[in-house]
Motif scaffolding. Sequence first.
Motif, PDB file in Angstrom:
ATOM      1  N   PHE A 116       0.577  -1.137   0.445  1.00 39.56           N
ATOM      2  CA  PHE A 116       0.177   0.102   0.181  1.00 39.56           C
ATOM      3  C   PHE A 116       0.838   1.374  -0.310  1.00 39.56           C
ATOM      4  CE2 PHE A 116      -4.305  -1.800   1.352  1.00 39.56           C
ATOM      5  CZ  PHE A 116      -4.395  -2.587   0.667  1.00 39.56           C
ATOM      6  N   LEU A 117       0.876   1.848  -1.178  1.00 38.58           N
ATOM      7  CA  LEU A 117       1.507   3.270  -0.540  1.00 38.58           C
ATOM      8  C   LEU A 117       0.657   4.259  -0.583  1.00 38.58           C
ATOM      9  CD1 LEU A 117       2.698   3.903  -5.043  1.00 38.58           C
ATOM     10  CD2 LEU A 117       3.935   4.157  -2.672  1.00 38.58           C
ATOM     11  N   CYS A 118       0.592   5.084   0.922  1.00 41.98           N
ATOM     12  CA  CYS A 118       0.043   5.751   1.253  1.00 41.98           C
ATOM     13  C   CYS A 118       1.256   6.801   1.518  1.00 41.98           C
ATOM     14  CB  CYS A 118       0.468   5.081   2.902  1.00 41.98           C
ATOM     15  SG  CYS A 118      -0.735   3.772   2.915  1.00 41.98           S
ATOM     16  N   THR A 119       2.063   7.383   0.752  1.00 40.77           N
ATOM     17  CA  THR A 119       2.894   8.819   0.832  1.00 40.77           C
ATOM     18  C   THR A 119       1.480   9.570  -0.017  1.00 40.77           C
ATOM     19  OG1 THR A 119       3.246   8.145  -1.506  1.00 40.77           O
ATOM     20  CG2 THR A 119       5.165   7.402   0.168  1.00 40.77           C
ATOM     21  N   PRO A 120       1.809  11.165   0.866  1.00 42.17           N
ATOM     22  CA  PRO A 120       1.809  12.768  -0.225  1.00 42.17           C
ATOM     23  C   PRO A 120       0.724  12.243  -1.662  1.00 42.17           C
ATOM     24  CG  PRO A 120       2.624  13.323   1.473  1.00 42.17           C
ATOM     25  CD  PRO A 120       3.393  11.847   1.544  1.00 42.17           C
ATOM     26  N   LEU A 121       0.546  12.442  -2.531  1.00 43.63           N
ATOM     27  CA  LEU A 121       0.170  12.532  -3.733  1.00 43.63           C
ATOM     28  C   LEU A 121       1.141  13.023  -4.823  1.00 43.63           C
ATOM     29  CD1 LEU A 121      -3.468  13.355  -4.481  1.00 43.63           C
ATOM     30  CD2 LEU A 121      -2.808  11.846  -4.788  1.00 43.63           C
ATOM     31  N   GLY A 122       1.826  14.133  -4.404  1.00 39.73           N
ATOM     32  CA  GLY A 122       2.864  14.650  -5.146  1.00 39.73           C
ATOM     33  C   GLY A 122       4.722  13.965  -5.001  1.00 39.73           C
ATOM     34  N   VAL A 123       4.660  13.239  -3.624  1.00 43.79           N
ATOM     35  CA  VAL A 123       5.556  12.350  -4.322  1.00 43.79           C
ATOM     36  C   VAL A 123       5.165  10.960  -4.353  1.00 43.79           C
ATOM     37  CG1 VAL A 123       6.604  13.721  -2.058  1.00 43.79           C
ATOM     38  CG2 VAL A 123       6.085  11.932  -1.361  1.00 43.79           C
ATOM     39  N   MET A 124       4.093  10.560  -4.791  1.00 48.54           N
ATOM     40  CA  MET A 124       3.968   9.071  -5.425  1.00 48.54           C
ATOM     41  C   MET A 124       4.894   8.563  -6.263  1.00 48.54           C
ATOM     42  SD  MET A 124       0.046   7.778  -5.199  1.00 48.54           S
ATOM     43  CE  MET A 124      -0.544   8.033  -2.966  1.00 48.54           C
ATOM     44  N   GLN A 125       5.024   9.605  -7.400  1.00 47.90           N
ATOM     45  CA  GLN A 125       4.965   8.476  -8.496  1.00 47.90           C
ATOM     46  C   GLN A 125       7.377   8.230  -8.552  1.00 47.90           C
ATOM     47  OE1 GLN A 125       5.130  11.400 -12.171  1.00 47.90           O
ATOM     48  NE2 GLN A 125       6.142   9.614 -13.394  1.00 47.90           N
ATOM     49  N   GLU A 126       7.780   9.962  -7.665  1.00 45.53           N
ATOM     50  CA  GLU A 126       8.958   9.194  -7.680  1.00 45.53           C
ATOM     51  C   GLU A 126       9.289   7.464  -6.625  1.00 45.53           C
ATOM     52  OE1 GLU A 126       9.565  13.477  -5.487  1.00 45.53           O
ATOM     53  OE2 GLU A 126      10.796  12.343  -3.946  1.00 45.53           O
ATOM     54  N   THR A 127       8.337   7.755  -4.876  1.00 42.54           N
ATOM     55  CA  THR A 127       8.599   6.962  -4.532  1.00 42.54           C
ATOM     56  C   THR A 127       8.167   5.313  -5.379  1.00 42.54           C
ATOM     57  OG1 THR A 127       7.251   8.410  -2.795  1.00 42.54           O
ATOM     58  CG2 THR A 127       7.249   5.960  -2.711  1.00 42.54           C
ATOM     59  N   ILE A 128       7.707   5.450  -5.956  1.00 40.39           N
ATOM     60  CA  ILE A 128       7.476   4.800  -6.690  1.00 40.39           C
ATOM     61  C   ILE A 128       8.392   3.828  -7.812  1.00 40.39           C
ATOM     62  CG2 ILE A 128       6.085   4.982  -8.688  1.00 40.39           C
ATOM     63  CD1 ILE A 128       3.966   2.378  -9.027  1.00 40.39           C
ATOM     64  N   GLN A 129       8.716   4.645  -8.831  1.00 36.04           N
ATOM     65  CA  GLN A 129      10.589   4.374  -9.017  1.00 36.04           C
ATOM     66  C   GLN A 129      11.281   3.748  -8.167  1.00 36.04           C
ATOM     67  OE1 GLN A 129      10.138   8.127 -11.021  1.00 36.04           O
ATOM     68  NE2 GLN A 129       9.280   7.072 -13.292  1.00 36.04           N
ATOM     69  N   THR A 130      11.456   4.917  -7.086  1.00 33.02           N
ATOM     70  CA  THR A 130      12.666   3.675  -5.592  1.00 33.02           C
ATOM     71  C   THR A 130      12.017   2.139  -5.790  1.00 33.02           C
ATOM     72  OG1 THR A 130      12.633   6.248  -5.432  1.00 33.02           O
ATOM     73  CG2 THR A 130      13.665   4.849  -4.338  1.00 33.02           C
ATOM     74  N   LEU A 131      10.464   2.601  -5.508  1.00 31.58           N
ATOM     75  CA  LEU A 131      10.251   0.934  -4.662  1.00 31.58           C
ATOM     76  C   LEU A 131      10.292   0.037  -5.960  1.00 31.58           C
ATOM     77  CD1 LEU A 131       8.140  -0.266  -2.650  1.00 31.58           C
ATOM     78  CD2 LEU A 131       6.527   0.416  -4.025  1.00 31.58           C
ATOM     79  N   ILE A 132      10.025   0.561  -6.912  1.00 28.17           N
ATOM     80  CA  ILE A 132      10.030  -1.038  -8.097  1.00 28.17           C
ATOM     81  C   ILE A 132      10.947  -2.136  -8.077  1.00 28.17           C
ATOM     82  CG2 ILE A 132      10.053  -1.564 -10.860  1.00 28.17           C
ATOM     83  CD1 ILE A 132       8.038   0.703 -10.363  1.00 28.17           C
ATOM     84  N   PRO A 133      12.334  -1.284  -7.857  1.00 23.90           N
ATOM     85  CA  PRO A 133      12.884  -2.242  -7.935  1.00 23.90           C
ATOM     86  C   PRO A 133      13.592  -3.117  -6.783  1.00 23.90           C
ATOM     87  CG  PRO A 133      14.355  -0.132  -8.768  1.00 23.90           C
ATOM     88  CD  PRO A 133      13.071   0.064  -7.964  1.00 23.90           C
TER      89      PRO A 133
END
Lengths: 280, 280
Positions: free
Chosen positions: A62-79
């Motif tokens: 579950f991605l529960c970060t603020p909307l503004g940082v979701m994209q950068e979070t998922i890119q770091t998370l994916i690997p």
Amino acid sequence: MHIGIVGLGLIGGSLGLDFREAGHRVSGVSRSPDTCRIAVERGAVDQAQPEFTLLHDADVVFLCTPLGVMQETIQTLIPHLSAQTILTDVGSVKQSVVYTLEPLWRRFVGGHPMAGTEHTGILAAIPNLFRDRPYVLTPTPQTDSEAQSILRSLIQDLKSQYYECTPIQHDRAVALISHLPVMVSASLLQACLAEPDVEILKLAQSLASSGFRDTSRVGGGNPELGRMMAEHNQTEVLRSLQQYRQSLDQIIELITEKKWDALEQLLTQNLAKRPNFVDQ
Amino acid sequence: MHIGIVGLGLIGGSLGLDFREAGHRVSGVSRSPDTCRIAVERGAVDQAQPEFTLLHDADVVFLCTPLGVMQETIQTLIPHLSAQTILTDVGSVKQSVVYTLEPLWRRFVGGHPMAGTEHTGILAAIPNLFRDRPYVLTPTPQTDSEAQSILRSLIQDLKSQYYECTPIQHDRAVALISHLPVMVSASLLQACLAEPDVEILKLAQSLASSGFRDTSRVGGGNPELGRMMAEHNQTEVLRSLQQYRQSLDQIIELITEKKWDALEQLLTQNLAKRPNFVDQ
């Protein structure tokens, strides 16, 4: 099931409390080591740390970060994720999130648990925050249906009311009943603050009571939240504001033209229809 | 003191309960014999009847009828009063009432006890309805100052917060914090009901929660009350609606032009200033 939670605030922490209570194993990730420690102490997660390595065998994240940082979070998370991991978010706007994240992860399903309190942060996390509250999933034609049905069963663990719609339907509905009220209510406070006669402004402040308190509440709330709604749901918020402006202009016209029966009729319709939106 | 109350509804009945508790003798007048009987049974008045003859030696008479019938009521009442009787009203709009009634009675003082519940009628009358609530008197240069000070002492018996201002100041302040919220909130319900997509309307109804409930409350309330505000305070309600429309247009412009910092700044001002209107 092994559940990962990225972002341990009010929503992430409260999800963790309920999922652990339902028997799942929960791993948390937060940039702040203090937040990680508190999340473990409060029982919101079994373990937590600032690195994503904890989530390498998570079944659902579950991605529960603020909307503004979701994209950068998922890119770091994916690997760090295994290919089978289901990814979902809890963002309060869905079109921008879904169409950004979906191309990045095959097993992504957009979601929005519609619950909250006026507090934020891990210390505000409470059990049963989502019970009897709507939890909306916003699948698209690309959405993996098995991933969606696993998420749906987790939503049942939260005892939420499950809803399903397209991202645009979600954003339009939420604009009307959540984002529009903030702008409408904010305009009310601004109109009063703009009163040019200081004596009248002071008197108004002294005389304001429950009607003003309720109508101005969400417009005098968290400024970052209001900004976020407008910024991430701009098109639909503007659409709802245009609908609103027409309704307002109609009421101004009725009052200007002294059409009192028509005004009373309109208010009578509101009285009759409001229970469709709000449990009495 | 012998106090007369004309109109035994929520306000009139509640005034009677408190004045009797404070040791005054209270006589009530209502067109309905049933209401008169109930008012006596509930202890709201010492005696009550449909005729004004009871009030021939009243020291102070409170006019508690709806705004629409005040003028005709006072004209029927006047022949029954002694010249020294102080007359006041409890109408929620003051310019129209004061400038109509003042020429008809030398010892008239306009007033507005700002209290109420969602219920109406003598059965809704309760003790202490006015305690800690504003009670506004709206004297003019013609107002008899002795009459005003006697009324002020009665307002102390109610344990209300006493305020004094001109009729126009009252009507403008009340337009901003009481009548405008009704129109703003009514427009919100109308905007949602005008949603052309039935699927989205249904979804919006399912997802609406506390923000929508609070912001739509006064716009989905008593239609006669909303009509009355607009009808009797037309000029000031329209003035407040014009101020509101400017604030709304400013917010629409900020969102259209993606001025997110400016929007957040405006919302931050609201957060800081709202406590001036509303006890937190």
